[in-house]
Design a protein around this motif. Structure first.
Motif, PDB file in Angstrom:
ATOM      1  N   ILE A  43      19.879 -88.332  13.565  1.00 41.02           N
ATOM      2  CA  ILE A  43      19.044 -87.552  12.651  1.00 41.02           C
ATOM      3  C   ILE A  43      19.791 -87.296  11.344  1.00 41.02           C
ATOM      4  O   ILE A  43      19.222 -87.380  10.247  1.00 41.02           O
ATOM      5  N   ASP A  79      18.485 -88.446   7.789  1.00 39.23           N
ATOM      6  CA  ASP A  79      18.367 -87.449   6.719  1.00 39.23           C
ATOM      7  C   ASP A  79      19.119 -87.920   5.474  1.00 39.23           C
ATOM      8  O   ASP A  79      18.619 -87.809   4.343  1.00 39.23           O
ATOM      9  N   GLU A 107      12.136 -89.855   6.571  1.00 39.50           N
ATOM     10  CA  GLU A 107      11.541 -88.752   7.317  1.00 39.50           C
ATOM     11  C   GLU A 107      10.968 -89.222   8.654  1.00 39.50           C
ATOM     12  O   GLU A 107      11.265 -88.670   9.699  1.00 39.50           O
ATOM     13  N   ARG A 108      10.123 -90.259   8.617  1.00 35.49           N
ATOM     14  CA  ARG A 108       9.476 -90.741   9.838  1.00 35.49           C
ATOM     15  C   ARG A 108       9.939 -92.166  10.116  1.00 35.49           C
ATOM     16  O   ARG A 108      10.096 -92.970   9.197  1.00 35.49           O
ATOM     17  N   TRP A 115      12.601 -84.310  17.970  1.00 36.66           N
ATOM     18  CA  TRP A 115      11.936 -84.430  16.672  1.00 36.66           C
ATOM     19  C   TRP A 115      10.638 -85.235  16.828  1.00 36.66           C
ATOM     20  O   TRP A 115      10.475 -86.317  16.258  1.00 36.66           O
ATOM     21  N   ASP A 159       7.790 -84.932  15.610  1.00 35.54           N
ATOM     22  CA  ASP A 159       7.021 -85.144  14.389  1.00 35.54           C
ATOM     23  C   ASP A 159       7.620 -86.230  13.510  1.00 35.54           C
ATOM     24  O   ASP A 159       6.999 -86.652  12.526  1.00 35.54           O
ATOM     25  N   ARG A 160       8.818 -86.709  13.868  1.00 35.58           N
ATOM     26  CA  ARG A 160       9.480 -87.724  13.047  1.00 35.58           C
ATOM     27  C   ARG A 160       9.519 -89.094  13.726  1.00 35.58           C
ATOM     28  O   ARG A 160       9.578 -90.116  13.046  1.00 35.58           O
ATOM     29  N   GLU A 162       7.823 -92.006  15.599  1.00 34.89           N
ATOM     30  CA  GLU A 162       6.445 -92.468  15.735  1.00 34.89           C
ATOM     31  C   GLU A 162       6.222 -93.342  16.968  1.00 34.89           C
ATOM     32  O   GLU A 162       5.205 -93.220  17.647  1.00 34.89           O
TER      33      GLU A 162
END
Length: 678
Positions: free
Chosen positions: A82, A86, A91-92, A112, A114-115, A117
């Motif tokens: 991460i 970053d 982000e994704r 994570w 939401d990050r 997919e």
């Protein structure tokens, strides 16, 4: 190679492909390095994907930039990743991880969501819900875990990094899969001064022999607390993986509730992306660029090129330990693993049910599915011959003479035979030859006194209980022998409750979700979907059934399903409302396609696994493999001998002419047995 600096590390990484492409993070495993993806990346880049390939802490040129703990648990590796993403302003992203990278990917998806997919996991099963102590056979394959937990083992690893790594390259994949020049290049990554510390901590921490990095404790806890993930996921299994064979991944599909594909690669061991890079790239492109709804299980039979056969080298101490505990070869693991399976008998027709009595008598039954079997229920004699039971008359039904024979006086299509523990053998006859239309008046329960070998009772199941479309599948009894619980695996699943004294019955959980097929499940055999020529797959509702030894809990599962359910038998009494019953249904575990269930006298719940030719058992809230054996084609039904030995039929459903046009109507099938799991 570029470097991204984080709080702890200077991470070396490769960043290739179109800058505006969907980012894919490729995480290597152990004992390996980032070059493991070299033959996969070009195809991903050509498909428009941007790939980021880091070198993990403790490997290669990645270095600690401060006096941080030299830890290697999966959660801290995920936090490194991460921090890298970053730093790159991403982000994704999507992930593929091999070995250590597989569990790092899993931790990223948990921490994570939401990050991340989409995710691919290669060669190492998820740890969602925590890591139970493995069965002895798997513990044997993981000898190096326990070796590193000792001080002498740790010293051996520190003294000979390359020798320790080399033995795993040799043992985990088929002979000849790599050349020594390749290993030598990769082994330079193990010269990192922190490699041994990170390695030792990684394996010690996963078994609580060391504390995880305290900064990552929150994520370790979250992975253990998370039972399932829903993001689109693909799991890669090498068919001849010598450390994580197919038997170690039977519970994987149940851990993913969203779009999912289980990809088996024939002839491939543990280092999947090195051994079959083209196949891996092809499947990853499907996952990362395709429609998740199109994901489906598959077996990839791409040809694998063998390299020069390696010589066995490395630290003598490691080699001696590996030899002493008998590290299983990958080839053997692909054919059979777990507890030994003994063939008891072979039959010329399709057998489904088996019953073993308290005095050791053995019985089998033959349903009339694809042939008009000459016998329906038989006792298996000591010499292996079959004797019609209880007599020839009850077994004299023939489909060709159905118009001439009263259906209530003969065995029409026997599906199951079960002793009740009170000196009786009950024969369950759904009365639907070919698993098709019920013959009116044919569904019945027949009670046979084992002492006299005579029929003492016939309970006809009426049409308002055995509906047209019902298939009476299996039965279990209350400890007092007064109540029978039958699964209806037909078009509308249910639990049928029969009062064995009065003969009256009713349908419970009729149409309830727990007794129905799961339309998201695809039944797989031999690595491909099991379908009829017209495209239909097996669609069997409530099928397997078991009862706790105290009689208070009934377990059941749809064959076309992946969830084991339970209900208190008190809720199955007459007069209880369906709403009350529905509220009392409990989800026990996410499992796999299962046909038969059995609660042993020792209190172990066993499940058959037709997909893997195997047997699993319930441990807490998940299932673990007991055995796999290529001979066990469609493990069907269980029984238990007086010595605790478990018996199971192999009914070869996938080999019938339902699914293989041109196959003979009559199939050879088998009865096996195995010692109970401890």
């Amino acid at each position: 190679m570029p470097i991204q600096t984080t709080d702890d590390l200077a991470i070396t990484y490769a960043d290739t492909g179109p800058r505006d492409g969907q980012p894919v993070l490729l995480i290597h495993g152990w004992p390996d390095d980032a070059s493991t993806w070299d033959d996969v990346v070009p195809a991903l880049n050509a498909a428009g994907l941007r790939t980021i390939v880091p070198t993990l802490r403790g490997f290669g040129e990645t270095r600690f930039v401060r006096d941080a703990p030299r830890t290697g648990n999966s959660a801290i590796l995920a936090m490194d990743m991460i921090a890298l993403m970053d730093g790159l302003g991403i982000e994704r992203f999507m992930i593929a991880g091999h070995d250590w990278g597989s569990n790092t990917a899993e931790a990223l998806a948990v921490g994570w969501p939401d990050r991340v997919e989409r995710m691919a996991m290669l060669a190492t099963p998820p740890r969602l819900g925590g890591m139970p102590t493995p069965p002895f056979e798997q513990a044997q394959r993981q000898w190096y875990h326990w070796f590193m937990a000792t001080e002498r083992g740790a010293k051996a690893v520190r003294d000979d990094h390359k020798g320790f790594a080399h033995i795993h390259w040799v043992n985990w994949s088929p002979p000849g899969w790599f050349d020594e020049a390749t290993f030598a290049r990769v082994a330079r990554s193990f010269e990192n001064q922190d490699w041994a510390d990170v390695t030792l901590h990684s394996y010690r921490a996963r078994w609580n022999e060391a504390e995880p990095d305290p900064r990552s404790q929150w994520l370790e806890d979250k992975v253990k607390a998370t039972k399932t993930l829903s993001l689109p996921t693909m799991y890669f299994q090498g068919a001849v993986d010598g450390v994580n064979p197919p038997s170690a991944s039977t519970s994987v599909p149940a851990k993913f509730t969203g779009p999912f594909a289980f990809v088996t690669l024939n002839g491939v061991g543990h280092f999947i992306q090195r051994e079959a890079p083209d196949a891996v790239a092809r499947h990853l492109i499907q996952l990362f660029t395709g429609n998740p709804a199109d994901l489906s299980d598959t077996t990839d039979r791409s040809l694998i090129m063998s390299k020069t056969k390696p010589f066995l080298a490395g630290a003598a101490a490691i080699a001696v330990v590996a030899a002493a505990i008998g590290v299983a070869s990958a080839q053997t693991a692909s054919q059979t693993s777990g507890r030994p399976l003994t063939q008891v008998a072979q039959f010329d027709h399709q057998a489904t049910g088996v019953a073993v009595t308290a005095d050791g008598r053995r019985f089998v039954n033959f349903p009339r599915w694809t042939d008009d079997a000459p016998i329906s229920v038989a006792e298996v004699m000591k010499d292996g011959s079959l004797k019609a039971y209880p007599d020839a008359k009850w077994n004299s039904w023939r489909n060709a003479k159905s118009a001439e024979m009263p259906v209530g006086d003969y065995f029409v299509c026997v599906q199951s035979i079960v002793p009740d523990g009170h000196g009786n053998l009950w024969v369950l006859d759904p009365g639907a030859p070919g698993n098709e239309k019920i013959l009116e008046g044919a569904p019945k329960l027949v009670k046979v006194d084992l002492a006299t070998n005579r029929v003492t009772k016939v309970i006809k199941v009426p049409l308002n209980v055995a509906l047209q479309g019902t298939y009476l599948n299996d039965i279990r009894f209350s400890p007092d022998g007064k109540t029978g619980y039958i699964t209806d695996s037909g078009t509308r699943g249910a639990i049928i409750v029969i009062d064995l004294e009065t003969g009256k019955g009713f349908r419970a959980l009729d149409g309830h979700g727990s007794t129905q097929i799961d339309k998201t499940v695809k039944v797989m055999t031999d690595g491909k979907p099991l379908v009829r020529p017209d495209g239909r797959q097996p669609a069997f509702a409530a099928d397997g059934i078991a009862i706790s030894n105290d009689g208070k809990t009934l377990y059941y599962q749809a064959l076309t399903g992946k969830t084991l359910y339970a209900i208190d038998t008190a809720l199955l009494r007459d007069g209880v409302s369906e709403a009350t019953r529905a509220a009392g249904v409990k989800t026990v575990a996410q499992t796999h396609v299962a046909d038969g269930l059995w609660m042993s006298k020792a209190g172990t719940l066993y499940l058959t696994s037709p997909v893997t030719n195997g047997i699993t058992r319930l441990v807490g809230d998940h299932v673990e493999p007991v055995l796999t054996d290529a001979r066990l084609r469609w493990p069907d039904t269980f029984s238990e001998g007086p010595d605790g030995r478990i018996y199971v039929t192999a009914s070869h459903i996938q080999d019938t002419n339902w699914f293989k046009p041109g196959a003979p109507a009559s199939l050879k099938t088998e009865l096996f047995s195995f010692a109970p799991a401890k």
